[in-house]
Design a protein around this motif. Structure first.
Motif: not given
Length: 85
Positions: A16-20, A23-28
């Motif tokens: 779950q931490e890796l997914r989050q 997601i953060r990196l993609v959104e940025e």
């Protein structure tokens, strides 16, 4: 008394931490090529072939017999990936 495996999935918090983090990196990201590369990496097919133990031993033998890459060959490969040494 019968012993059973716990119901909780192992490593769930880590995944779950890796997914989050992904997601953060993609959104940025604002880089289209970088995002396309991410999609490509996540949709890769499994390795298209597998070796028997004997075939793998032969591949390793051939690889070891082929020698070492020169610094220039290594630099060229990195440049193809867009990484400057």
């Amino acid at each position: 008394m019968e012993v059973q495996e716990p119901m909780a999935a192992y490593g769930t918090a880590d995944i779950q931490e890796l997914r989050q983090q992904a997601i953060r990196l993609v959104e940025e990201s604002q880089d289209e090529d970088e995002l396309r590369m991410c999609i490509s990496l996540m949709q890769h097919e499994p390795m298209p072939c597998c070796f028997s133990e004997e075939e793998l031993d032969e591949e390793i033998r051939l690889s070891e017999a082929s020698g070492y890459a020169t610094d220039e060959e290594v630099r060229h490969m990195y440049e193809q990936w867009g990484i400057a040494l």
